[in-house]
Write an enzyme that holds these catalytic residues in place. Structure first.
Site, PDB file in Angstrom:
ATOM      1  CB  SER A   1      11.825  46.551 -75.989  1.00 47.32           C
ATOM      2  OG  SER A   1      12.902  45.769 -76.415  1.00 47.32           O
TER       3      SER A   1
ATOM      4  CD  GLU B   1     -36.452  55.880 -26.805  1.00 52.97           C
ATOM      5  OE1 GLU B   1     -35.933  55.546 -25.722  1.00 52.97           O
ATOM      6  OE2 GLU B   1     -37.034  55.072 -27.554  1.00 52.97           O
TER       7      GLU B   1
END
Length: 858
Positions: A396, A116
C-alpha cells in the site's frame, strides 16, 4: 772458353741475383702480415659495431611507448561529506596521495636530488660520468653490482619497465629516459618521481609517506630531517623503514644531511639541527585506514560512478579525483546503530536472512543523507545493497502515487471526494479484489480510504485516473515499468526503499521530484569539475502534493490510521504503511500462519527529510514477519526521524494558494468542494454483553448506544430464568444493569429495549449460564509419625526459600513484554483490518514469478 765462362758467370750471376732478391722480399712479407691483422681487426670491430648496433636497435625497438596515460599515477579517490569534510580515501593496490611539484618544499626535493642524482639538472636523462663508474664496478664486481640510474631512469623503469637487472632492460631504460627528457621539463619529471617511488606497502609517493610516518598531510610542515628520512628509504625500503628500523634510517638520514650540506643545498646550521633531531621524536606513525566505512552508502557511490560516461570503478582507485557526496555522517552513523544493533529495537528476528533496507533523503535536493542496506553489519564492498536494489513488493505504500495522486491530477478531486467501497474487480480480467478485512464500508471519502488503507477505493481511483496515466504519474517520480498492469495499483511489483523515498520526497517538496543521488560533484586533478546533482523536475501540481500530504498525516495521527506507531509527537509528518502477502500455495507449503507476511514497509516525510524502510527476508523461503515484527519498520522511522530533527525548528507543511478548505476537507480553489456525506448514525443497541462476577456473586449486563441519539431514550431491561417469561427489572437511561445473587445452575436471559417517546426503536437479547458453586475441599491431614522430630528452625528455613517471587520463574507465568511487544496484539489486529492484504485471485503481471505474485498487495 770465354763463351762458356760467360754462360757460367751469367748463370751464377742469375743465381746470385735471385738470392739477393729473396733477401730483400722477406721484410716486405712481414709488413703485409701485420697489415692483414689490423685489417682483420677493423673488419671484426666493424662487424661487431654493426652487429651491436643492430642488436641495440632491436632492443630499443622493443621498448614500450612513452604513454602519457602510464605516467598518470594511480591514486585513490578522496571522499567528502555534505559539508565538504573529508571522510577518507579509497585505496587500490597502491596507496598514494598525489602531490604537485608546487606543493613540495625545495629542501624536500633537494634531499632526493642530493642522494639519488646530484647532476639531475645537468644531464639529458643519462649521467655519463656516473655511468662510467658503474661500468668499472660492474666489470670488477659483476653486472648489476652498482647502478647508475638517474631520477629520470627511475621514473621510466617504474612506469614502463620491469625491475630486472639485464642489459636489454638497461638499454631500454636509457633510451626511454632520453625520450622522457625531450618531452617533459625537469620539474615535471621530478614531480613524477616523487609521486611514483615506493616507500612501503601502505605508502607510494611522498604525499602518502609524509602522512604515514610524520602525520603531516601538508608537505610544507616537513623539516630538513624529515626530508632526509624520506630520501633515505627508497634505496632499501624494508631496511630503512623508520617504523621497523629507526636506527638504520637515522644513520642514513645523517649521511644524506651531510651530502646536502656538501652540495650547499642547506646551511651548516640547518644540517646540525637535522642531525640533532631524535628519530623517535621525529616519527609519528599514522597507520592507513583502509576503509571509509558506511559500506551501503559507498556501494551506492560506486554504482553511480559506473553510470558516468568515461569513468569506471577502476578510476575510483587510480584517477585521484575528489568525490563530494551527499552523506550526513551523523545521520548515517545513527541509522546504522538503529538498524544494525539491538540498542533501540529488541524485536528484530534472530535470523541471519532477515534484512532491512533504509534510505534517508533531503526533500529539497534528493541527496541521500543516510543509507543502510544490511541489517547484520557484515556489509562487503560491492555487496548486495537492500536499500538501493529492488527486493520486495511495496504493497500500500504505492497508493499515493499509483492511485489517489494520479486521480487528483487527472480529475481535480478534493480530499472529500467519495468512492464506494463495495464488491469490485479488476477491469482487465474480471477477477475480484477485496479489502484486508473482507468487509465493505459503503461510501467513504478519499481521505478515509487512504487513512484506513482500503483496497477497493484505491483500485477504483487507479481505474478512474486511467491505467496509463497512473503509471506515467509514477514514472515522473522515478519508476520505470516495462508494461502497465492494474495489479501495480496495489503494489504488485518489486522496488527499493530508495525508489519509494524518492517518490515520497516529491510530495514533501511541493510536487517537485529530485532523483535520489549520493554524489554532488567530482573534481579532477586538473581542477575540472563534473557537476552530478540532478536537475529538479515538476512531477505534479502543488495542490496534488499538498492534499496528498494532508491525507497522509492522518495515517500517523488518526486513531484509524495504520501508522500510529511511526508518529513523533510535535513533528509534522506524513506517511504510509505497506504490507505484501504470500500466495496460498506458498503459505501451505511453508506452513505459514495467518498474520505471517513477507514484506512490511513504512515510508514517510517531514518538510525536511523523507525516510523509507523495507523489512523482510533475503529469500521468502527463509521466514516471515509476524507479531511485533510487523512494527519494526515503523519503529525505525520514528527513532531515526526524531533524531535527525533534533535541534531543528520545523514548521508545518505550507499550503499553496491553489488549495482551499471547507468543512475540514481540501479542494482545488475555483472548483466545487467535495464534501463527503454525513454518515447516518443508526439508533441501535450494540455490544450487549452479560457476564457473571463470581467474586461478587452478580451478573453485569452492559451495552452501547450512539451518544448523539440519546436524547429522550430510555432502556428497559427484562430478565428471565431457564426460559421462563421475562419480567421488567430496570427502566432508565443507564447503559448497565447489575443482578445481585442470581440463581445458580441456571441460564439467565436478558432483553434490553430502547424506547423514545414511548415507542420502541431497538432491542437486543443476551444470556449467561451460571454453574453450581464449587466448594473447596479441605486438604487431608497427614498422619504424623510419632518417631519423627521436626526442627522448627528447619521449617522456618524452608519457608524462607519460597517467597512470592519464586512464581516468576514458573513456566506457567508469562514473561513481560519486551520493547515493541506492547499492544502487539492490537497492532496486529489493526494490520489485518486496515493494512495487510489477504491473498486473492487478482491477476499479476506475467513477467513476475515471485512466490507472492498472486497476492493482493497492501
Amino acid at each position: 772458353m770465354s763463351e762458356y765462362t760467360s754462360r757460367t758467370e751469367k748463370r751464377r750471376a742469375q743465381e746470385s741475383g735471385n738470392k739477393k732478391q729473396q733477401k730483400t722480399k722477406k721484410p716486405k712479407q712481414k709488413k703485409s702480415i701485420w697489415k692483414k691483422i689490423l685489417i682483420s681487426l677493423f673488419v671484426i670491430m666493424g662487424v661487431g659495431l654493426i652487429a651491436g648496433g643492430a642488436t641495440a636497435a632491436a632492443i630499443i625497438s622493443g621498448a614500450p611507448e612513452l604513454d602519457p596515460e602510464e605516467l598518470m599515477l594511480a591514486e585513490g579517490a578522496t571522499v567528502y561529506d555534505i559539508n565538504d569534510n573529508e571522510l577518507g580515501r579509497l585505496h587500490g593496490a597502491e596507496k598514494r596521495s598525489y602531490r604537485s611539484i608546487e606543493e613540495i618544499p625545495e629542501h624536500v626535493s633537494n634531499a632526493f636530488v642530493a642522494v639519488e642524482d646530484m647532476r639531475f639538472y645537468d644531464h639529458m636523462g643519462i649521467d655519463v660520468r656516473r655511468l662510467g663508474g658503474a661500468v668499472v664496478a660492474n666489470i670488477t664486481g659483476g653486472f648489476g653490482s652498482e647502478g647508475a640510474s638517474t631520477i629520470t631512469q627511475q621514473v621510466v623503469r617504474n612506469a614502463f619497465l620491469s625491475a630486472d637487472k639485464t642489459i636489454s632492460r638497461k638499454l631500454q631504460e636509457q633510451w626511454l629516459a632520453f625520450q622522457l627528457e625531450r618531452q617533459y621539463s625537469k620539474d615535471e619529471i621530478l614531480e613524477m618521481y616523487l609521486n611514483i617511488i615506493y616507500f612501503s606497502s601502505d605508502a607510494y609517493g611522498i604525499g602518502e609517506a609524509s602522512i604515514r610516518w610524520f602525520g603531516k598531510e601538508d608537505l610544507s610542515e616537513l623539516t630538513v630531517a624529515d626530508a632526509a628520512v624520506l630520501a633515505a628509504v627508497p634505496r632499501r625500503p624494508s631496511f630503512y623503514n623508520p617504523i621497523d628500523n629507526p636506527e638504520n634510517v637515522e644513520s642514513r638520514r645523517d649521511l644524506i644531511v651531510g651530502m646536502m650540506e656538501d652540495q650547499e643545498l642547506i646551511t651548516t646550521e640547518e644540517a646540525e639541527e637535522a642531525r640533532n633531531t631524535s628519530i623517535d621524536e621525529q616519527i609519528n606513525h599514522t597507520p592507513a585506514d583502509d576503509t571509509i566505512g558506511h559500506t551501503s552508502f559507498m556501494n551506492h557511490v560506486r554504482d553511480e560512478i559506473e553510470q558516468i560516461d568515461g569513468l569506471s570503478i577502476g578510476d575510483l582507485y587510480a584517477a585521484g579525483f575528489d568525490i563530494y557526496t551527499t552523506i550526513d555522517p551523523e545521520a548515517q552513523e545513527y541509522a546504522e546503530r538503529v538498524v544494525q544493533t539491538d540498542e533501540f529495537i529488541s524485536s528484530y528476528p534472530d535470523n541471519d536472512s532477515f534484512q532491512v533496507g533504509f534510505t534517508l533523503l533531503d526533500n529539497e535536493t534528493g541527496g541521500i543523507r543516510a543509507m543502510v542496506g544490511d541489517r547484520h553489519g557484515e556489509e562487503i564492498e560491492a555487496g548486495f545493497n537492500y536499500a538501493s536494489r529492488g527486493n520486495g513488493h511495496p504493497g500500500s505504500t504505492v497508493k499515493p502515487f499509483m492511485d489517489f495522486g494520479p486521480a487528483i491530477e487527472e480529475h481535480d478531486w478534493g480530499t472529500g471526494h467519495t468512492l464506494v467501497d463495495e464488491p469490485h474487480e479488476y477491469a482487465s480480467s474480471g477477477e475480484p479484489i477485496t479489502n484486508a478485512s473482507g468487509n465493505y464500508s459503503g461510501e467513504v471519502s478519499m481521505r478515509e480510504a487512504l487513512v484506513r488503507s482500503l483496497n477497493i477505493p484505491a483500485l477504483k481511483a487507479h481505474q478512474e485516473a486511467g491505467v496509463d496515466n497512473a503509471h506515467q504519474f509514477a514514472e515522473r517520480l522515478g519508476f520505470d515499468f516495462e508494461n502497465y498492469y492494474e495489479a501495480h495499483s496495489l503494489g504488485a511489483f518489486e522496488t527499493s526503499s530508495e525508489k519509494i523515498a524518492g517518490a515520497y520526497a516529491a510530495f514533501g517538496n511541493d510536487g517537485v521530484y529530485n532523483e535520489p543521488h549520493s554524489i554532488r560533484k567530482i573534481v579532477f586533478r586538473d581542477e575540472r569539475e563534473l557537476n552530478l546533482t540532478p536537475e529538479p523536475n515538476r512531477a505534479m501540481h502543488d495542490y496534488t502534493a499538498y492534499m496528498m500530504t494532508d491525507m497522509l498525516k492522518g495515517v500517523l495521527t488518526d486513531p484509524r490510521g495504520t501508522g500510529n506507531q511511526a508518529n513523533v509527537q510535535g513533528l509534522p509528518l506524513a506517511g504510509k504503511t505497506g504490507t505484501s502477502n504470500f500466495d496460498s500455495d506458498t503459505r501451505n507449503r511453508l506452513n505459514i500462519p495467518q498474520g505471517g507476511v513477507p514484506d512490511i514497509w513504512f515510508a514517510g516525510y517531514s518538510p525536511e527529510y523523507t525516510a523509507s524502510i523495507w523489512t523482510g527476508y533475503a529469500n521468502n523461503n527463509d521466514g516471515y514477519l509476524s507479531g511485533a515484527e510487523h512494527e519494526i519498520a515503523r519503529h525505525i522511522f520514528r527513532i531515526v526521524m526524531q533524531e535527525v530533527h533534533q535541534g531543528m525548528d520545523v514548521s508545518d507543511f505550507s499550503r499553496p494558494d491553489s488549495v482551499c478548505e471547507q468543512g475540514g476537507e481540501l479542494y482545488i480553489c475555483g472548483n466545487t468542494p467535495d464534501t463527503p456525506p454525513e454518515p447516518e448514525v443508526e439508533a441501535t443497541i450494540s455490544d450487549l454483553t452479560a457476564g457473571f462476577d463470581e467474586d461478587n456473586n452478580q451478573i453485569i449486563v452492559s451495552w452501547s448506544f450512539p451518544e448523539e441519539e440519546m436524547d429522550g431514550v430510555t432502556f428497559t431491561v427484562r430478565h428471565g430464568v431457564n426460559g421462563e417469561e421475562m419480567s421488567e427489572v430496570q427502566s432508565s437511561s443507564d447503559q448497565q444493569f447489575i443482578l445481585a445473587d442470581p440463581a445458580r445452575e441456571s441460564t439467565h436471559s436478558f432483553e434490553v429495549v430502547a424506547t423514545s417517546d414511548g415507542q420502541p426503536i431497538d432491542s437486543a437479547q443476551t444470556s449467561v449460564e451460571i454453574a453450581e458453586a464449587v466448594e473447596e475441599e479441605e486438604p487431608e491431614e497427614e498422619e504424623e509419625e510419632e518417631d519423627e522430630e521436626i526442627d522448627e528452625d528447619l521449617i522456618d528455613e524452608e519457608d524462607s526459600t519460597s517467597p512470592e517471587d519464586g512464581d516468576s520463574d514458573s513456566p506457567d507465568q508469562p514473561s513481560p513484554p519486551t520493547d515493541g511487544d506492547e499492544s502487539g496484539d492490537d497492532d496486529d489486529n489493526d494490520d489485518s483490518d486496515d493494512d495487510e492484504e489477504p491473498p486473492s485471485d487478482s491477476p499479476e503481471p506475467p513477467e513476475e514469478d515471485e512466490s507472492d505474485d498472486d497476492d493482493t498487495e497492501e
